[in-house]
Design a protein around this motif. Structure first.
Motif, short mmCIF file in Angstrom:
data_model
loop_
_atom_site.label_atom_id
_atom_site.label_comp_id
_atom_site.label_asym_id
_atom_site.label_seq_id
_atom_site.Cartn_x
_atom_site.Cartn_y
_atom_site.Cartn_z
N TYR A 32 31.15 -3.45 14.37
CA TYR A 32 29.73 -4.42 13.75
C TYR A 32 29.03 -2.96 14.57
CZ TYR A 32 31.17 -9.43 13.45
OH TYR A 32 31.60 -10.21 12.86
N LEU A 64 19.14 -2.22 14.74
CA LEU A 64 18.41 -1.97 15.38
C LEU A 64 17.27 -1.27 16.32
CD1 LEU A 64 21.43 -2.89 17.67
CD2 LEU A 64 20.48 -4.33 15.75
N ARG A 106 22.57 -6.11 23.57
CA ARG A 106 21.77 -8.18 23.93
C ARG A 106 22.43 -7.84 22.23
NH1 ARG A 106 16.09 -5.83 22.36
NH2 ARG A 106 15.80 -5.46 24.75
N TYR A 107 22.46 -7.38 21.27
CA TYR A 107 23.05 -7.71 19.44
C TYR A 107 24.91 -7.72 20.23
CZ TYR A 107 24.78 -6.49 15.60
OH TYR A 107 26.10 -7.30 14.25
N ASN A 109 26.20 -9.10 23.04
CA ASN A 109 25.78 -10.63 23.33
C ASN A 109 25.83 -11.74 22.46
OD1 ASN A 109 26.50 -9.84 25.88
ND2 ASN A 109 24.45 -9.10 26.17
N GLU A 110 25.00 -11.37 21.67
CA GLU A 110 24.33 -12.33 20.13
C GLU A 110 25.53 -12.29 19.45
OE1 GLU A 110 21.17 -9.95 18.80
OE2 GLU A 110 19.10 -10.64 20.24
N ILE A 111 27.01 -11.66 19.23
CA ILE A 111 27.41 -11.77 18.40
C ILE A 111 29.07 -12.18 18.83
CG2 ILE A 111 26.59 -10.08 16.33
CD1 ILE A 111 28.86 -8.64 17.19
N GLY A 112 28.62 -12.51 20.56
CA GLY A 112 29.83 -12.62 20.96
C GLY A 112 30.73 -12.19 20.96
N ALA A 138 26.03 -6.40 29.57
CA ALA A 138 27.28 -7.00 29.06
C ALA A 138 28.68 -6.92 29.74
CB ALA A 138 27.81 -6.71 28.13
#
Length: 400
Positions: A32, A64, A106-107, A109-112, A138
């Motif tokens: 990603y 972002l 942050r991103y 964490n959001e997508i695991g 993270a």
């Protein structure tokens, strides 16, 4: 079983391009690619980043945009504090990297995600800013740094990309640039020789105006409210407007030598019209609207605030405390500062403010007093001299 996810902090440069392709092709990650924009990317650059990320093998690309967050949580306080590292350098790249790292974490964490990767080398400050932010935000994610760990050369990275069908112009230029909303840093070239400065061709912006003009920046509680009478609700756009005006004169050029986080000295050139003009306009207004001790203590705290930003200590719990002081100090910083611009420079002219303390009716400096008598002045001076008279009355031999 699904592949592991890795978020790559993708700038579009050589190191992060290699990272995207290598992790996708050699390690089998679902990559990603995320470009965190703090105001330095153009729309064209971001579009190119997206196109190239997919060519390199990314499963997903995302921009972002944290420009407004960067202003609200960093730039605003650097303006409040008139922050210049070594009284010279606007803390641009240093602070931008922190907010880019926060956005990437942050991103992730959001997508695991299972891991985060960046392209920093082992010789600079950015590796610290990215790693420290990721470790805090993270903590369970692996941090992958191929350029640092494999000690890759530019040639090795280019050859690998070309071998797998990706061709782009990664020519090693004489100068390297980091462009952001708070200035452009310039490294390499003549700066490697401490006796030389940068030539005209090293700068990205050149004088297009030869006349003189006045720039009026209006502040409300320390924040930019208007530029030459034009009101701005969006403070980022106000900064961009001032940059446009100042860049036409090529204002804000300089060179800074400072201490890196890892302990060596670093030399960097920069051009930063907006920061230089805004900070000096803000400082000029504060001279008239703050008390002596407000100015003194704000300078001390602002110096530490800028140091902590540069040293990758934005997460330190003391930072919000310093921000609270800086914000409180701005409650009467209202009015308009007037600057005179000319090619490659500017000068301060004056301020227009209802909160201007020089308008006090107690007296005009060097002219006439109204709030005390001549006898009261004599008494005040005599009392003020008491500690000195006591000391030198005992130690007459030390009188200068």
């Amino acid at each position: 079983m699904s592949n592991k996810k890795v978020v790559v902090a993708y700038s579009g440069g050589l190191d992060t391009s290699y990272t995207v392709m290598y992790l996708a092709k050699e390690k089998g990650y679902d990559v990603y690619a995320a470009s965190a924009n703090t105001g330095g990317f153009s729309a064209e650059q971001l579009k190119k980043n997206e196109e190239n990320a997919y060519k390199l093998g990314a499963k997903q690309y995302v921009t972002l945009d944290v420009t407004q967050e960067y202003y609200a949580k960093s730039l605003k306080y650097m303006i409040y504090g008139n922050v210049l590292r070594n009284n010279c350098y606007p803390i641009s790249v240093s602070s931008e990297r922190i907010f880019q790292a926060i956005a990437i974490a942050r991103y992730a964490n959001e997508i695991g995600a299972d891991a985060i990767a960046h392209g920093s080398t082992g010789a600079g400050n950015d590796q610290i800013r990215f790693d420290m932010t990721f470790l805090v935000m993270a903590p369970k994610m692996e941090i992958i740094t191929l350029t640092r760990d494999k000690a890759l050369s530019r040639q090795e990275e280019v050859e690998y990309l070309n071998k797998h069908g990706f061709y782009a112009d990664f020519t090693k230029l004489k100068y390297s640039y980091n462009v952001g909303i708070w200035g452009t840093s310039i490294c390499g070239g003549e700066l490697l020789d401490p006796t030389q400065g940068l030539p005209e061709e090293a700068y990205l912006k050149h004088p297009t105006r030869q006349d003189e003009s006045l720039l009026k920046i209006t502040f409300k509680h320390g924040e930019i409210d208007a530029v030459n009478g034009e009101h701005f609700d969006d403070k980022v756009k106000a900064i961009q407007k001032i940059e446009e005006i100042g860049a036409a004169y090529a204002i804000g050029r300089d060179c800074n030598v400072g201490d890196t986080i890892i302990g060596i000295k670093g030399r960097v050139g920069f051009e930063a019209a907006a920061p230089k003009l805004i900070i000096e306009a803000h400082r000029l207004l504060e001279k008239s609207t703050l008390s002596k001790w407000q100015q003194y203590w704000k300078d001390q705290i602002a110096n530490w605030y800028g140091m902590f930003l540069h040293e990758s200590q934005y997460m330190e719990p003391v930072m919000p405390d310093m921000e609270a002081f800086l914000e409180s100090s701005q409650r009467h910083v209202n009015g308009t500062s007037i600057l005179k611009l000319r090619p490659l420079g500017f000068e301060t002219v004056g301020v227009d403010s209802d909160d201007d303390l020089t308008k006090s009716k107690l007296g005009e400096y060097g002219e006439m007093q109204h709030g005390w008598t001549s006898e009261e002045a004599k008494g005040f001076i005599k009392v003020l001299s008491t500690p000195l008279r006591v000391y030198y009355g005992i130690h007459k031999d030390e009188r200068r």
